[in-house]
Design an enzyme around this catalytic site. Structure first.
Site, PDB file in Angstrom:
ATOM      1  N   ARG A   1       0.886  -1.242   0.240  1.00  0.00           N
ATOM      2  CA  ARG A   1      -0.239   0.172  -0.005  1.00  0.00           C
ATOM      3  C   ARG A   1       0.904   1.223  -0.158  1.00  0.00           C
ATOM      4  O   ARG A   1       2.103   1.211   0.325  1.00  0.00           O
ATOM      5  CB  ARG A   1      -0.995  -0.105   1.149  1.00  0.00           C
ATOM      6  CG  ARG A   1      -1.947  -1.241   1.213  1.00  0.00           C
ATOM      7  CD  ARG A   1      -2.625  -1.132   2.668  1.00  0.00           C
ATOM      8  NE  ARG A   1      -3.628  -1.932   2.939  1.00  0.00           N
ATOM      9  CZ  ARG A   1      -3.394  -3.385   3.309  1.00  0.00           C
ATOM     10  NH1 ARG A   1      -2.340  -3.452   4.071  1.00  0.00           N
ATOM     11  NH2 ARG A   1      -4.413  -3.987   3.502  1.00  0.00           N
TER      12      ARG A   1
ATOM     13  N   LYS B   1      -2.656  -2.409   7.360  1.00  0.00           N
ATOM     14  CA  LYS B   1      -3.852  -1.833   7.664  1.00  0.00           C
ATOM     15  C   LYS B   1      -4.269  -2.424   8.974  1.00  0.00           C
ATOM     16  O   LYS B   1      -4.081  -3.775   9.046  1.00  0.00           O
ATOM     17  CB  LYS B   1      -4.894  -2.150   6.379  1.00  0.00           C
ATOM     18  CG  LYS B   1      -5.984  -1.193   6.626  1.00  0.00           C
ATOM     19  CD  LYS B   1      -7.066  -1.250   5.477  1.00  0.00           C
ATOM     20  CE  LYS B   1      -8.346  -0.274   5.655  1.00  0.00           C
ATOM     21  NZ  LYS B   1      -9.026  -0.531   4.362  1.00  0.00           N
TER      22      LYS B   1
ATOM     23  N   HIS C   1      -3.410   2.083  -5.969  1.00  0.00           N
ATOM     24  CA  HIS C   1      -3.734   0.496  -5.473  1.00  0.00           C
ATOM     25  C   HIS C   1      -4.017  -0.266  -6.726  1.00  0.00           C
ATOM     26  O   HIS C   1      -4.204  -1.211  -6.536  1.00  0.00           O
ATOM     27  CB  HIS C   1      -5.084   1.111  -4.836  1.00  0.00           C
ATOM     28  CG  HIS C   1      -5.610   0.062  -3.874  1.00  0.00           C
ATOM     29  ND1 HIS C   1      -5.196  -0.188  -2.670  1.00  0.00           N
ATOM     30  CD2 HIS C   1      -6.612  -1.245  -4.058  1.00  0.00           C
ATOM     31  CE1 HIS C   1      -5.576  -1.475  -2.126  1.00  0.00           C
ATOM     32  NE2 HIS C   1      -6.497  -1.636  -2.705  1.00  0.00           N
TER      33      HIS C   1
ATOM     34  N   ARG D   1      -1.128  -2.519  -6.785  1.00  0.00           N
ATOM     35  CA  ARG D   1      -1.365  -3.723  -5.906  1.00  0.00           C
ATOM     36  C   ARG D   1      -2.396  -4.687  -6.419  1.00  0.00           C
ATOM     37  O   ARG D   1      -1.958  -5.859  -6.167  1.00  0.00           O
ATOM     38  CB  ARG D   1      -2.224  -3.126  -4.512  1.00  0.00           C
ATOM     39  CG  ARG D   1      -2.393  -4.013  -3.388  1.00  0.00           C
ATOM     40  CD  ARG D   1      -2.900  -2.997  -2.139  1.00  0.00           C
ATOM     41  NE  ARG D   1      -3.642  -3.877  -1.278  1.00  0.00           N
ATOM     42  CZ  ARG D   1      -2.976  -4.653  -0.217  1.00  0.00           C
ATOM     43  NH1 ARG D   1      -1.754  -4.739  -0.360  1.00  0.00           N
ATOM     44  NH2 ARG D   1      -3.667  -5.181   0.778  1.00  0.00           N
TER      45      ARG D   1
ATOM     46  N   HIS E   1      -4.544  -9.131   3.829  1.00  0.00           N
ATOM     47  CA  HIS E   1      -5.981  -8.801   4.163  1.00  0.00           C
ATOM     48  C   HIS E   1      -6.282  -9.559   5.497  1.00  0.00           C
ATOM     49  O   HIS E   1      -5.707 -10.742   5.513  1.00  0.00           O
ATOM     50  CB  HIS E   1      -6.814  -9.627   2.891  1.00  0.00           C
ATOM     51  CG  HIS E   1      -6.609  -8.541   1.717  1.00  0.00           C
ATOM     52  ND1 HIS E   1      -6.616  -8.990   0.409  1.00  0.00           N
ATOM     53  CD2 HIS E   1      -6.508  -7.346   1.727  1.00  0.00           C
ATOM     54  CE1 HIS E   1      -6.744  -8.191  -0.570  1.00  0.00           C
ATOM     55  NE2 HIS E   1      -6.573  -7.013   0.306  1.00  0.00           N
TER      56      HIS E   1
ATOM     57  N   TYR F   1     -10.986 -10.020  -5.348  1.00  0.00           N
ATOM     58  CA  TYR F   1     -10.361  -9.914  -6.733  1.00  0.00           C
ATOM     59  C   TYR F   1     -10.569 -10.883  -7.688  1.00  0.00           C
ATOM     60  O   TYR F   1     -10.533 -10.969  -8.849  1.00  0.00           O
ATOM     61  CB  TYR F   1      -8.873  -9.863  -6.215  1.00  0.00           C
ATOM     62  CG  TYR F   1      -8.258  -8.811  -5.560  1.00  0.00           C
ATOM     63  CD1 TYR F   1      -8.430  -8.559  -4.112  1.00  0.00           C
ATOM     64  CD2 TYR F   1      -7.369  -7.839  -6.123  1.00  0.00           C
ATOM     65  CE1 TYR F   1      -7.967  -7.399  -3.641  1.00  0.00           C
ATOM     66  CE2 TYR F   1      -6.918  -6.770  -5.560  1.00  0.00           C
ATOM     67  CZ  TYR F   1      -7.141  -6.531  -4.329  1.00  0.00           C
ATOM     68  OH  TYR F   1      -6.545  -5.496  -3.598  1.00  0.00           O
TER      69      TYR F   1
END
Length: 300
Positions: A161, A188, A258, A261, A284, A293
């Protein structure tokens, strides 16, 4: 009970700006991600400005429904509107926790439904050839170009990120079992992971380090117009503009950090990567996030 007495018992004065600002501060203090804090702050500030622009009885469900309609008339995306509503729900919860809003009103606000998404946003991905063109588009003849090339390499090759690139320290690049990795990468939600560092990415980073003279601390630093290094680390915006600039030079439209990514995940999948491996690579918390995805790939 007279009608006047009954009215006084069921209504409350409007929430004041200081009360809403304190509730906003409480909401932001619960968010671990800098990106989430920035997004929620923008959403709450926008709501407070609208809410206080005209007299209202109280902060309640009907007011939030009206505000949702205002956001829809601005032609904002469903995802953006739902983010704003999520921030407002959190604001109501904190206001109720502080005693400035009744629990019943907070519950009513939480029941305001979000906007339905008409289809799924696919986003942008690059093919392998486009990814190579993007990296080549960054100039290798000056210090800024070498820095931007290394940044692109980490976005594409490691799926980082923007915030992870910005916060990367030199001591996190480590050799383990004969392979280079990025150790203790804080992502994150404060989740920590270890990310493999492909040889070609390491080479780009080494080129930047060799020419910049950076030997400790944050890897990526600001570059002044004269080509001199400034001690301060780069910001998220530097990464954003590096991607935009190189995408323009490579003839690629509408590309965001992004998207690189996403490209990393898609290329990993194309080379046989398993769902769980890609989930760990991207950091994630839920495998369902990574599965989205796959859904997007299937509809392209």
């Amino acid at each position: 009970m007279s009608s006047k007495t009954q009215q006084n018992s069921t209504t409350r004065p409007a929430n004041t700006i200081p009360e809403l600002e304190q509730s906003k501060a409480a909401v932001l203090s619960t968010l671990a991600s800098e990106h989430s804090r920035r997004s929620y702050k923008h959403a709450i500030d926008r709501f407070i400005l609208w809410y206080c622009s005209e007299p209202r009885l109280t902060f309640n469900r009907s007011v939030v429904v009206t505000y949702r309609s205002c956001l829809e008339h601005l032609s904002l995306s469903a995802a953006t509107i739902n983010l704003h509503l999520s921030a407002i729900r959190r604001l109501a919860d904190e206001s109720a926790e502080s005693g400035w809003l009744s629990p019943e009103l907070a519950i009513g606000i939480r029941r305001v439904k979000g906007v339905k998404r008409l289809g799924r946003k696919v986003g942008n991905w690059l093919s392998g050839n486009q990814a190579q063109d993007l990296v080549r588009a960054a100039s290798k003849n000056n210090l800024q170009g070498r820095r931007d090339t290394a940044i692109l390499g980490l976005l594409l090759g490691c799926g980082l990120r923007r915030s992870e690139v910005v916060g990367l320290n030199l001591d996190q690049l480590q050799m383990r079992e004969g392979r280079w990795i990025i150790a203790n990468l804080v992502g994150k939600g404060g989740r920590i992971r270890t990310v493999p560092l492909p040889a070609w990415c390491k080479e780009l980073v080494d080129t930047w380090l060799r020419h910049s003279g950076v030997s400790d601390g944050r890897i990526f630093r600001r570059v002044l117009k004269g080509g001199r290094i400034k001690g301060t680390a780069v910001t998220d915006n530097v990464v954003w503009y590096a991607v935009k600039r190189c995408a323009r030079d490579a003839g690629i439209n509408k590309l965001a950090p992004h998207d690189l990514r996403r490209t990393c995940a898609r290329l990993c999948h194309g080379y046989g990567g398993e769902l769980e491996q890609i989930q760990f690579l991207l950091g994630h918390a839920s495998v369902q996030t990574t599965e989205r995805y796959y859904v997007q790939w299937d509809v392209m």
